[in-house]
Design a protein around this motif. Sequence first.
Motif, PDB file in Angstrom:
ATOM      1  N   SER A 155      -5.659   8.806  -1.948  1.00 43.99           N
ATOM      2  CA  SER A 155      -5.523   9.046  -0.504  1.00 43.99           C
ATOM      3  C   SER A 155      -6.868   8.943   0.215  1.00 43.99           C
ATOM      4  O   SER A 155      -7.929   8.909  -0.415  1.00 43.99           O
ATOM      5  CB  SER A 155      -4.954  10.455  -0.270  1.00 43.99           C
ATOM      6  N   ASP A 156      -6.809   8.941   1.539  1.00 41.19           N
ATOM      7  CA  ASP A 156      -8.038   8.871   2.341  1.00 41.19           C
ATOM      8  C   ASP A 156      -8.828  10.178   2.307  1.00 41.19           C
ATOM      9  O   ASP A 156      -9.959  10.232   2.792  1.00 41.19           O
ATOM     10  CB  ASP A 156      -7.686   8.519   3.796  1.00 41.19           C
ATOM     11  N   LEU A 209       5.643  10.995  -6.994  1.00 40.56           N
ATOM     12  CA  LEU A 209       4.794  11.750  -6.065  1.00 40.56           C
ATOM     13  C   LEU A 209       4.270  10.861  -4.932  1.00 40.56           C
ATOM     14  O   LEU A 209       4.316  11.247  -3.758  1.00 40.56           O
ATOM     15  CB  LEU A 209       3.620  12.357  -6.852  1.00 40.56           C
ATOM     16  N   PHE A 210       3.812   9.674  -5.275  1.00 37.08           N
ATOM     17  CA  PHE A 210       3.284   8.764  -4.251  1.00 37.08           C
ATOM     18  C   PHE A 210       4.389   8.398  -3.241  1.00 37.08           C
ATOM     19  O   PHE A 210       4.137   8.321  -2.043  1.00 37.08           O
ATOM     20  CB  PHE A 210       2.733   7.480  -4.878  1.00 37.08           C
ATOM     21  N   SER A 211       5.600   8.174  -3.751  1.00 36.15           N
ATOM     22  CA  SER A 211       6.669   7.804  -2.816  1.00 36.15           C
ATOM     23  C   SER A 211       7.067   9.008  -1.955  1.00 36.15           C
ATOM     24  O   SER A 211       7.312   8.864  -0.761  1.00 36.15           O
ATOM     25  CB  SER A 211       7.875   7.195  -3.537  1.00 36.15           C
ATOM     26  N   GLN A 212       7.058  10.201  -2.558  1.00 39.03           N
ATOM     27  CA  GLN A 212       7.338  11.411  -1.752  1.00 39.03           C
ATOM     28  C   GLN A 212       6.296  11.587  -0.646  1.00 39.03           C
ATOM     29  O   GLN A 212       6.578  12.140   0.410  1.00 39.03           O
ATOM     30  CB  GLN A 212       7.292  12.669  -2.634  1.00 39.03           C
ATOM     31  N   GLU A 213       5.073  11.123  -0.911  1.00 40.07           N
ATOM     32  CA  GLU A 213       3.988  11.266   0.076  1.00 40.07           C
ATOM     33  C   GLU A 213       3.924  10.084   1.037  1.00 40.07           C
ATOM     34  O   GLU A 213       2.921   9.880   1.723  1.00 40.07           O
ATOM     35  CB  GLU A 213       2.644  11.453  -0.642  1.00 40.07           C
ATOM     36  N   MET A 236       4.164  14.828   7.803  1.00 38.18           N
ATOM     37  CA  MET A 236       3.385  13.622   7.506  1.00 38.18           C
ATOM     38  C   MET A 236       2.983  13.576   6.036  1.00 38.18           C
ATOM     39  O   MET A 236       2.547  14.575   5.491  1.00 38.18           O
ATOM     40  CB  MET A 236       2.118  13.607   8.371  1.00 38.18           C
ATOM     41  N   GLY A 237       3.165  12.423   5.409  1.00 44.58           N
ATOM     42  CA  GLY A 237       2.800  12.300   4.005  1.00 44.58           C
ATOM     43  C   GLY A 237       1.330  11.944   3.825  1.00 44.58           C
ATOM     44  O   GLY A 237       0.707  11.379   4.726  1.00 44.58           O
ATOM     45  N   ARG A 238       0.802  12.251   2.680  1.00 50.84           N
ATOM     46  CA  ARG A 238      -0.624  11.992   2.421  1.00 50.84           C
ATOM     47  C   ARG A 238      -0.887  10.507   2.132  1.00 50.84           C
ATOM     48  O   ARG A 238      -2.034  10.078   2.110  1.00 50.84           O
ATOM     49  CB  ARG A 238      -1.100  12.861   1.262  1.00 50.84           C
ATOM     50  N   LEU A 239       0.195   9.742   1.886  1.00 46.60           N
ATOM     51  CA  LEU A 239       0.031   8.300   1.638  1.00 46.60           C
ATOM     52  C   LEU A 239       0.888   7.466   2.593  1.00 46.60           C
ATOM     53  O   LEU A 239       1.293   6.352   2.242  1.00 46.60           O
ATOM     54  CB  LEU A 239       0.387   7.967   0.180  1.00 46.60           C
ATOM     55  N   ASP A 240       1.132   7.993   3.778  1.00 40.81           N
ATOM     56  CA  ASP A 240       1.970   7.268   4.743  1.00 40.81           C
ATOM     57  C   ASP A 240       1.442   5.852   4.974  1.00 40.81           C
ATOM     58  O   ASP A 240       0.230   5.652   5.135  1.00 40.81           O
ATOM     59  CB  ASP A 240       1.989   8.013   6.086  1.00 40.81           C
ATOM     60  N   ASN A 241       2.359   4.885   4.996  1.00 40.32           N
ATOM     61  CA  ASN A 241       2.043   3.464   5.268  1.00 40.32           C
ATOM     62  C   ASN A 241       1.195   2.780   4.201  1.00 40.32           C
ATOM     63  O   ASN A 241       0.671   1.693   4.434  1.00 40.32           O
ATOM     64  CB  ASN A 241       1.342   3.306   6.631  1.00 40.32           C
ATOM     65  N   LYS A 242       1.025   3.406   3.059  1.00 44.61           N
ATOM     66  CA  LYS A 242       0.226   2.770   1.992  1.00 44.61           C
ATOM     67  C   LYS A 242       1.147   2.004   1.042  1.00 44.61           C
ATOM     68  O   LYS A 242       2.310   2.376   0.830  1.00 44.61           O
ATOM     69  CB  LYS A 242      -0.516   3.817   1.166  1.00 44.61           C
TER      70      LYS A 242
END
Length: 244
Positions: free
Chosen positions: A224-225, A25-29, A1-7
């Motif tokens: 991230s959240d 990095l954001f896209s990898q997450e 699971m990525g740290r920014l999934d669905n963002k």
Amino acid sequence: MGRLDNKVAIVTGGASGIGERMVELFSQEGAIVIAADINEAALERVRQKENVYGMKLNVSSEEDWQALAKEVNNHFGKIDILVNNAGISSEKQYQEINLDDWGKMLSINGFGPFAGMKHVAPYMAEQKKGSIVNISSYTAQIGQGFNHYSASKGAVRAISKAAATTFGHQGVRVNTLFPGIIETPMTKSLETSKDLLGRLVQATPLQRLGQPEDIANAALFLASDESSFITGAELVIDGGFSAQ
Ligand SMILES: NC(=O)c1ccc[n+]([C@@H]2O[C@H](COP(=O)([O-])OP(=O)(O)OC[C@H]3O[C@@H](n4cnc5c(N)ncnc54)[C@H](O)[C@@H]3O)[C@@H](O)[C@H]2O)c1
């Protein structure tokens, strides 16, 4: 699971240096990332990355911001993250700086992030949630001789605090990063760079220059959240240079 999934994230200045590393990095997450930049040629390269969309944006144009925010929201249904990272620098000395220099610097580095927040935060407010990360500079906090550049980054610091209080009750968080000297095309282009960079490494407690990754990792946390109760915060990332 990525740290920014669905963002859905917008990163300005996403076609070079610190911004480009954030985009990766954001896209990898797990995020869909819009790399927004004025440099069309560099955007072409960034568009090759997975889940990355390159969009032309001049951050000092209110019309550009209005159009970009609307298009991203229409296309992806929401905007979760905005990183105001695009910027310019200058080595002009105090006596050489005129009103045109001042205006250009403040309009890109100061008005850019202001306009970004102005046009993107309302879309975030619609879902009562969003994270904005503004990129200031250690030169907003200590005197390093980058005169009007420092002023523009001081503006970023001040408007970030103001925006954190303005948008907080709408669920939108605003935090600020203060990079020290980071090895990017921007610092490599400085004429004084070799001499200056060498001296800075010696004078830095952690004895190295920063890398785009150092800033991107902090931006990832704030985007991230994981940082959901953090707003109005300031984080210096300079290897301890300004702690002295
Ligand atoms: N590199 C450092 O040492 C350092 C230190 C402190 C703060 N910063 C800040 O970090 C941010 C990124 O810097 P970098 O070192 O990666 O620089 P960079 O020059 O590698 O990248 C900056 C990006 O911003 C874009 N840009 C410039 N003007 C624009 C405009 N009007 N509209 C849209 N895009 C525009 C450029 O095309 C470029 O892609 C900047 O805000 C900079 O001031 C950098």
